[in-house]
Structure formats: C-alpha cells, structure tokens
Design an enzyme around this catalytic site. Structure first.
Site, mmCIF file in Angstrom:
data_model
loop_
_atom_site.group_PDB
_atom_site.id
_atom_site.type_symbol
_atom_site.label_atom_id
_atom_site.label_comp_id
_atom_site.label_asym_id
_atom_site.label_seq_id
_atom_site.Cartn_x
_atom_site.Cartn_y
_atom_site.Cartn_z
ATOM 1 N N TYR A 13 0.839 -1.204 0.000
ATOM 2 C CA TYR A 13 0.000 0.000 0.000
ATOM 3 C C TYR A 13 0.874 1.255 0.000
ATOM 4 C CZ TYR A 13 -3.647 3.290 1.534
ATOM 5 O OH TYR A 13 -4.527 4.345 1.635
ATOM 6 N N LYS B 169 1.388 3.694 -3.226
ATOM 7 C CA LYS B 169 0.926 5.083 -3.192
ATOM 8 C C LYS B 169 2.072 6.060 -3.429
ATOM 9 C CE LYS B 169 -3.548 4.977 -2.120
ATOM 10 N NZ LYS B 169 -4.598 5.729 -2.826
HETATM 11 N N1 NAD Z 1 -10.297 6.520 4.465
HETATM 12 C C1 NAD Z 1 -9.123 6.937 4.821
HETATM 13 O O1 NAD Z 1 -8.896 7.175 6.001
HETATM 14 C C2 NAD Z 1 -8.041 7.155 3.800
HETATM 15 C C3 NAD Z 1 -6.794 7.630 4.233
HETATM 16 C C4 NAD Z 1 -5.795 7.833 3.307
HETATM 17 C C5 NAD Z 1 -6.014 7.607 1.972
HETATM 18 N N2 NAD Z 1 -7.231 7.148 1.564
HETATM 19 C C6 NAD Z 1 -7.385 6.866 0.122
HETATM 20 O O2 NAD Z 1 -8.644 7.269 -0.333
HETATM 21 C C7 NAD Z 1 -9.133 6.338 -1.311
HETATM 22 C C8 NAD Z 1 -10.511 5.837 -0.894
HETATM 23 O O3 NAD Z 1 -10.400 5.183 0.364
HETATM 24 P P1 NAD Z 1 -11.667 4.609 1.144
HETATM 25 O O4 NAD Z 1 -11.408 4.765 2.574
HETATM 26 O O5 NAD Z 1 -12.899 5.164 0.563
HETATM 27 O O6 NAD Z 1 -11.520 3.061 0.806
HETATM 28 P P2 NAD Z 1 -12.553 2.045 0.134
HETATM 29 O O7 NAD Z 1 -11.893 0.710 0.169
HETATM 30 O O8 NAD Z 1 -13.893 2.187 0.748
HETATM 31 O O9 NAD Z 1 -12.627 2.578 -1.358
HETATM 32 C C9 NAD Z 1 -11.796 2.165 -2.392
HETATM 33 C C10 NAD Z 1 -12.661 1.865 -3.596
HETATM 34 O O10 NAD Z 1 -11.813 1.480 -4.696
HETATM 35 C C11 NAD Z 1 -12.367 0.331 -5.324
HETATM 36 N N3 NAD Z 1 -11.266 -0.398 -5.977
HETATM 37 C C12 NAD Z 1 -10.231 -1.050 -5.393
HETATM 38 N N4 NAD Z 1 -9.435 -1.589 -6.331
HETATM 39 C C13 NAD Z 1 -9.967 -1.261 -7.531
HETATM 40 C C14 NAD Z 1 -9.600 -1.533 -8.877
HETATM 41 N N5 NAD Z 1 -8.517 -2.266 -9.183
HETATM 42 N N6 NAD Z 1 -10.392 -1.058 -9.871
HETATM 43 C C15 NAD Z 1 -11.498 -0.317 -9.583
HETATM 44 N N7 NAD Z 1 -11.892 -0.037 -8.333
HETATM 45 C C16 NAD Z 1 -11.132 -0.505 -7.311
HETATM 46 C C17 NAD Z 1 -13.022 -0.437 -4.188
HETATM 47 O O11 NAD Z 1 -13.985 -1.372 -4.625
HETATM 48 C C18 NAD Z 1 -13.613 0.692 -3.364
HETATM 49 O O12 NAD Z 1 -14.902 1.045 -3.824
HETATM 50 C C19 NAD Z 1 -8.107 5.230 -1.409
HETATM 51 O O13 NAD Z 1 -7.280 5.474 -2.523
HETATM 52 C C20 NAD Z 1 -7.306 5.376 -0.143
HETATM 53 O O14 NAD Z 1 -5.976 4.947 -0.293
HETATM 54 C C21 NAD Z 1 -8.239 6.903 2.444
#
Ligand code: NAD
Length: 314
Positions: free
Chosen positions: A148, A152
């Site tokens: 991860y 990133k």
């Molecule tokens: N929630 C947090 O605290 C947080 C913190 C830092 C970064 N982020 C980043 O924000 C983004 C969203 O995070 P989240 O918390 O909503 O997570 P989440 O897992 O709910 O959302 C990720 C989405 O991406 C989709 N996905 C994964 N692999 C895929 C692929 N190969 N093709 C198409 N779709 C795909 C999943 O089905 C999901 O709907 C991510 O990139 C994550 O790294 C989130």
C-alpha cells in the site's frame, strides 16, 4: 438534452470516501461517472444515486485501461485498510501503479484535470511530528504494509512525472485517517472496529497499550478539502495534507465510543501489528493557507453520526 456543469470521473466511487464525493458532486449538478470493481466498495453505497440523470455507474477494474471523456478525474480506487490491501498485495500495487498510469494516460489524452487520493502512509512511521508535506517519510520497502505505502508513493511519482513530462494538470492530496458512515464494517479500521465491537457489546481490541495517537477527520470535511483542491489554482498541485490535526490516543477513542454507544464493552489489549505507526498527526498549515480549509466537525459529532449509521447495519 440536459446540460450539466462538468463531466467528472470518480474511480473507487462506490467506496467509503468515493460515495460521499459522488453525493456532493451529483448534488452540485455535475455529470458524475462512478467507476469501481466493487472489491471493497458496494452498490449499496451509491444505490440512492442510481435513478438520477447525472449519475452513472460502471463496473471496471482500473488495472485495465479505459477510454472515457471527462473534464476532471478523482482517482480513489485502491483498497485502503490493511485487511483488504494485504488480501492480495500484488493486486494492491497494480491498482495504485497501473491504475495511476491508466488514469494519467487518460487525463493526458482528454486533457482532464486529475486528483490523486494519496495518503499519510507516505510518511510511514514518521521520525518528525506533526508531518509536513516536505517530510520524505520513513517507510519499510519490504514489510506487510509496503504494498500500500510504496504503491501510493510510486503513484505520487507518476503524477509528478506526467505533470513534468506531459504537462498533465494534476493535484495530489495526502489524506489522513478519515471516518464516517459507509465505512466497511469489517475492514479492521480503528473507528469502525471499535463502533461495531461496542454495538455488539464485544470487548474492544486495542493494539499495544493504546497510547499511540491518531487524528480523525470526518468524511464531509475531507470531501470539502478534496473538492477545494481540485478547484484550486493550477499552480497548487500539492502534495497537500488533508486531515484533522486534533490528536487522540487510541485508548481515548475507545473510551469515547463506549460512552457514546452506551455499551457494556470492556477493553482487551493485543500486541501491536508490524510497522504500525506510533504517532500520526497532519500539519495542515498549507491547506489552511492555500485552500482556506480546515475540519469543522468535532470528533464527538462525527462519531454520533457514524454510530447511527452502524446501528442500521450491524
Ligand atoms: N479513508 C481513509 O482514512 C483514507 C486515508 C488515506 C487515503 N485514503 C485513500 O482514499 C481512497 C478511498 O479510500 P476509502 O477509505 O474510501 O476506501 P474504500 O476501500 O472504501 O474505497 C476504495 C474503492 O476502490 C475500489 N477499488 C479497489 N481496487 C480497484 C480496482 N482495481 N479497480 C477499480 N476499483 C477498485 C473499491 O472497490 C472501493 O470502492 C483510497 O485510494 C485510499 O488509499 C483513504
């Protein structure tokens, strides 16, 4: 023919953060295309939008290229919790790296502006505190979290190289812990874990002694920050930290949640997992200055709304 403001593609739009972003942008009358492979996201998160004329859902895996017209792309696709991103670590790297290449290639071709949802994990187990954008991080390249973190980090590199080499109009935000309704109930993230355990009157699992700190940003604040960044000046490409600088220990969080749910749960302590950072707190002075953004929702209010959501699904 109806005319909408902008055509906006949201990858990972059926996930936790993505679905709230869809809500906001549909409400603002944009033509929103949500693209997701439903690995961690679900149709339930966006089903209320399905009948709207300015919302479209497409099942697609970002590792494969795609050609779509868009004015803006929010690139969120990537599993975000350790349980999910470690399930298939090679795929996690592919999603971050190949997914970014595919989306940047698309942005270059259709001249779209593109925002990357990067992460505080870029900083690894930070040697400076709080973390500013110019800190390069302390990341293990070969650990369980590396798929991860390094995926990133490579995505950020790709964004900046496409910008320098191909003049793609980019934005990079580094998101710190965000919570709220529609978090996956079984993803092992601390807020959802504690709430689900409390509502089930199970013991709350605290790793280590619970003195490690985290800062928690409510999802509506995060969505506001991302939209401001996308709409900000073209010379503000980032990276820009987005998160809540109010710091709480994990133990304090557990106690708050037990109190707010009125649960009978106690707390059980377990060993810290590998490479779990001890401190995490964003320095958001850049976002404050350049985007006039800071979180407005207090932890207690955000937790109440999140608990209400989980009551409906647990
Ligand atoms: N929630 C947090 O605290 C947080 C913190 C830092 C970064 N982020 C980043 O924000 C983004 C969203 O995070 P989240 O918390 O909503 O997570 P989440 O897992 O709910 O959302 C990720 C989405 O991406 C989709 N996905 C994964 N692999 C895929 C692929 N190969 N093709 C198409 N779709 C795909 C999943 O089905 C999901 O709907 C991510 O990139 C994550 O790294 C989130």
């Amino acid at each position: 023919m109806q005319h909408f403001q902008k055509r906006i593609l949201i990858t990972g739009g059926a996930g936790f953060l993505g679905s709230h972003l869809c809500d906001r942008l549909v409400e603002e009358d944009h033509d929103v295309l949500c693209l997701d492979n439903f690995f961690t996201g679900s149709k339930r998160n966006i089903s209320h939008l399905l009948g709207k004329p300015n919302f479209e859902l497409m099942r697609h895996d970002l590792v494969q290229p795609i050609f779509i017209e868009a004015d803006e792309i929010y690139n969120l696709a990537c599993p975000a919790s350790p349980i999910h991103y470690q399930y298939n670590p090679v795929k996690t790297v592919k999603t971050s790296v190949m997914g970014s290449i595919n989306m940047l290639g698309l942005a270059k071709r259709v001249k779209a502006k593109i925002l990357q949802a990067s992460t505080s994990e870029i900083y690894g187990n930070p040697a400076v505190h709080p973390q500013k954008e110019d800190y390069w991080g302390n990341v293990n390249t070969i650990g369980l979290r590396s798929c991860y973190d390094e995926g990133k980090r490579c995505a950020e590199t790709l964004f900046f190289d496409y910008h320098r080499q191909n003049r793609v109009n980019i934005r990079v935000v580094r998101i710190f812990n965000t919570y709220g309704p529609r978090m996956h109930p079984n993803d092992g993230r601390v807020v959802s874990n504690f709430i689900v355990q409390s509502l089930n009157n199970q013991k709350i699992t605290v790793y280590g002694d619970g003195s490690q700190s985290r800062s928690f940003c409510y999802v509506d604040d995060m969505v506001e920050g991302m939209i401001r960044m996308m709409n900000g000046p073209d010379d503000l490409i980032g990276p820009v930290n987005l998160g809540n600088p109010d710091e709480f220990s994990i133990l304090e969080l557990a106690e708050r949640i037990i109190e707010l749910t009125g649960s009978k749960s106690g707390i059980i302590f377990k060993p810290l997992p590998q490479d779990d950072p001890l401190q995490r707190k964003p320095d958001i002075s850049l976002a404050r200055k350049k985007l006039d953004w800071e979180p407005t929702i207090k932890l207690e209010d955000g937790l109440k709304r999140t608990i209400e959501y989980f009551k409906g699904i647990v």
